[in-house]
Design an enzyme around this catalytic site. Structure first.
Site, short mmCIF file in Angstrom:
data_model
loop_
_atom_site.label_atom_id
_atom_site.label_comp_id
_atom_site.label_asym_id
_atom_site.label_seq_id
_atom_site.Cartn_x
_atom_site.Cartn_y
_atom_site.Cartn_z
CB VAL A 14 -0.95 -0.03 1.22
CG1 VAL A 14 -1.63 1.31 1.40
CG2 VAL A 14 -1.98 -1.13 1.05
CE LYS A 230 -8.87 -2.09 3.33
NZ LYS A 230 -8.11 -2.14 2.12
CG LEU A 276 -20.94 -13.27 -8.32
CD1 LEU A 276 -22.18 -13.06 -9.18
CD2 LEU A 276 -21.35 -13.80 -6.94
N GLY A 279 -14.68 -21.53 -6.39
CA GLY A 279 -13.42 -22.27 -6.41
C GLY A 279 -12.93 -22.60 -5.02
CB CYS A 286 -7.21 -7.67 2.40
SG CYS A 286 -5.96 -6.40 2.20
C1 UDX Z 1 -8.52 -7.36 -1.72
C2 UDX Z 1 -9.55 -6.31 -2.16
O1 UDX Z 1 -10.08 -6.65 -3.45
C3 UDX Z 1 -8.94 -4.94 -2.19
O2 UDX Z 1 -9.93 -3.97 -2.52
C4 UDX Z 1 -8.34 -4.62 -0.83
O3 UDX Z 1 -7.69 -3.38 -0.84
C5 UDX Z 1 -7.35 -5.72 -0.41
O4 UDX Z 1 -8.00 -6.99 -0.47
P1 UDX Z 1 -6.51 -8.66 -2.86
O5 UDX Z 1 -6.45 -9.44 -1.58
O6 UDX Z 1 -5.25 -8.14 -3.43
O7 UDX Z 1 -7.49 -7.42 -2.69
O8 UDX Z 1 -7.13 -9.62 -3.97
P2 UDX Z 1 -8.54 -9.89 -4.65
O9 UDX Z 1 -8.39 -9.74 -6.11
O10 UDX Z 1 -9.62 -9.12 -4.02
O11 UDX Z 1 -8.72 -11.45 -4.35
C6 UDX Z 1 -8.82 -11.95 -3.02
C7 UDX Z 1 -9.01 -13.43 -3.02
O12 UDX Z 1 -10.32 -13.78 -3.46
C8 UDX Z 1 -8.06 -14.21 -3.92
O13 UDX Z 1 -7.61 -15.35 -3.25
C9 UDX Z 1 -8.92 -14.57 -5.11
O14 UDX Z 1 -8.46 -15.75 -5.73
C10 UDX Z 1 -10.26 -14.78 -4.45
N1 UDX Z 1 -11.40 -14.60 -5.35
C11 UDX Z 1 -11.62 -13.39 -5.94
C12 UDX Z 1 -12.29 -15.65 -5.57
O15 UDX Z 1 -12.10 -16.75 -5.04
N2 UDX Z 1 -13.36 -15.45 -6.38
C13 UDX Z 1 -13.61 -14.26 -6.98
O16 UDX Z 1 -14.64 -14.17 -7.68
C14 UDX Z 1 -12.72 -13.20 -6.76
#
Ligand code: UDX
Length: 472
Positions: A14, A230, A276, A279, A286
């Site tokens: 960040v 947040k 959506l 998996g 986060c």
């Molecule tokens: C997340 C938030 O999206 C972001 O706004 C915040 O600032 C930090 O946390 P990040 O952890 O980098 O970001 O990744 P993100 O793309 O959100 O994916 C998080 C997890 O969810 C991943 O493990 C991803 O594989 C999973 N995921 C995401 C799913 O299983 N299905 C989805 O449809 C989307």
């Protein structure tokens, strides 16, 4: 544009992305970190984290960027000071605020006579704005004498960037949230973000502006609302993913296809198609941490948060479901060789925090399976951080498949779709693939001789070799 002087404390995902982005927009930015190795890398123009486009942006903004370990070099002349240090989880789920505390004290000790806005970018518990304000003031008094009123205001400016697309998300955010009680803080932050709001900066070639990008809404709120936004955003996304995984589990039972179900509900604009993807569920730095912190905050105020709680339970159970799928296929896991495709918690990062792959590996190892793993980027990090888990780390997917009883796709790296699957099927003991992200080309895999098992995919567990599948 009026160029502001900015200090950023903490050069993690960040902090560094924020500093580099603001420098790119024309502000004078000094990044502060206590880690001399990190600083040496940064000064040499290298990013200490894997993040596509970050080094290029550092390069493009280098004339406006400085790196130092010294608060004295960064803080006194700053108009805006970001606190962007880590807030890891404590065993009870609440965040560890020692680094925020140290940063706030360091700022208070070094504030000059100039008015500055101290901005919380770290994800901190609701109410931390006031706490930071008190810490800065105390440290200022300790240095400048009792009753000296430090010339600053605090603000909360939560970060929504995703790892792997941090540069894109920083330059082209959906919205900017700024919470403060002091109107002067809002004015300074509006000036800071004006180029983003108006999208008036030239887009870098490696991060083009999305088509039809409009002005970015800047939401001004009170401190507590910004802090809650947040947590609520991350919790909502976690719930959304766990919801689709819960429906996926039912889809498997009733013979429906979750990818079609997700599309069918997602095209309702009230629901939306993103997040959506069924998996193995979410991981990363986060969602797990912030949902735990939200529940801990609820507890502090005597409030249960059963929806957020359920999202967590569904999520972590989803990892076990992969093991169950393998068990159903292989009957006995003891002694079986399982190859994991992907270790990072998602593609385009080498981040292993709360990575489903590591959890799945641990569960398989506990049941006596032998686990191998590959990742195009996170392998080095895994070797370094988890040398003793019992996972055999391999550089080549071919080695991973050699004599294996099953492959499990855990991270949807694009590269995995393009593997020579027919070749892999040949060298495995049993051509079985469990696609934990419904990402691979099922038809092509079945044609290559694989038995394919997805998550919530219609009849996935019954997909047979081509001879047994009706044409059309
Ligand atoms: C997340 C938030 O999206 C972001 O706004 C915040 O600032 C930090 O946390 P990040 O952890 O980098 O970001 O990744 P993100 O793309 O959100 O994916 C998080 C997890 O969810 C991943 O493990 C991803 O594989 C999973 N995921 C995401 C799913 O299983 N299905 C989805 O449809 C989307």
């Amino acid at each position: 544009m009026k160029s502001l002087n900015v200090a950023v404390i903490g050069t993690g995902y960040v902090g560094l992305t924020t500093g580099v982005t603001l420098a790119y927009l024309g502000h004078q930015v000094t990044c502060v970190d206590v880690d001399p190795q990190k600083l040496a890398l940064l000064r040499a123009g290298k990013a200490p984290i894997y993040e596509p486009g970050l080094e290029e942006l550092m390069q493009a903004a280098r004339s406006n960027l400085r790196y130092t370990e010294s608060y004295a070099e960064a803080v006194p002349q700053a108009d805006v000071i970001f606190i962007a240090v880590g807030t890891p989880s404590l065993p009870d789920g609440s965040p560890d605020l020692q680094y925020v505390q140290a940063a706030a004290r360091g700022i208070g000790e070094h504030l000059g006579p100039r008015f500055a806005v101290v901005v919380n970018k770290s994800t901190v518990p609701i109410g931390s704005g006031n706490w930071v304000e008190a810490l800065v003031q105390e440290a200022y008094e300790a240095r400048n004498g009792k009753k000296a009123r430090a010339p600053f205001a605090v603000a909360s400016n939560p970060e929504f960037l995703r790892e792997g697309s941090a540069i894109h998300d920083s330059l082209y955010p959906d919205r900017i949230v700024v919470g403060a009680e002091d109107p002067r803080a809002l004015e300074v932050l509006y000036n800071l973000y004006r180029p983003l709001v108006e999208q008036s900066f030239p887009a870098p070639t490696f991060a083009p502006r999305p088509e039809r990008m409009e002005a970015v809404p800047l939401i001004a709120t009170d401190l507590a609302s910004a802090e809650l936004i947040k947590y609520a955003a991350n919790a909502f996304l976690s719930v959304k993913i766990s919801f689709i995984n819960e429906i996926a589990n039912l889809a498997e039972r009733v013979g429906a296809d979750i990818t079609q179900v997700a599309r069918g509900i997602g095209l309702d604009s009230r629901i939306g198609t993103r997040f959506l993807q069924a998996g193995v569920g979410w991981g990363g730095s986060c969602f797990g941490k912030d949902t735990a912190a939200l529940i801990a905050t609820g507890q502090e105020y005597g409030l249960a948060m059963p929806i957020v709680q359920a999202a967590r339970e569904v999520n972590y159970r989803q990892r076990e479901r992969i093991v169950e799928k393998l068990q159903r296929e292989l009957k006995i896991l003891k002694g079986r060789v399982i190859g994991l495709l992907g270790l990072a918690f998602k593609p385009n990062t080498d981040d292993l925090r709360d990575a489903p792959a590591l959890d799945i590996a641990r569960r398989l190892l506990e049941r006596g399976a032998r686990v191998r793993a590959h990742d195009p980027v996170a392998l080095e990090n895994a070797r370094r951080s988890y040398p003793d888990l019992g996972i055999v780390y391999l550089d080549d997917p071919l080695e991973l498949a050699e004599g294996a009883d099953a492959l499990v796709l855990v991270t949807e790296w694009r590269h995995y779709r393009e593997l020579d699957w027919a070749g892999l099927a040949q060298i495995m003991r049993r051509p079985l693939v469990v696609d934990g992200r419904n990402f691979l080309d099922r038809k092509a895999l079945v044609q290559a001789g694989f038995r394919y098992v997805g998550v919530g995919v219609a009849g996935a567990e019954e997909v047979q070799a081509p001879s047994a599948v009706a044409e059309g």
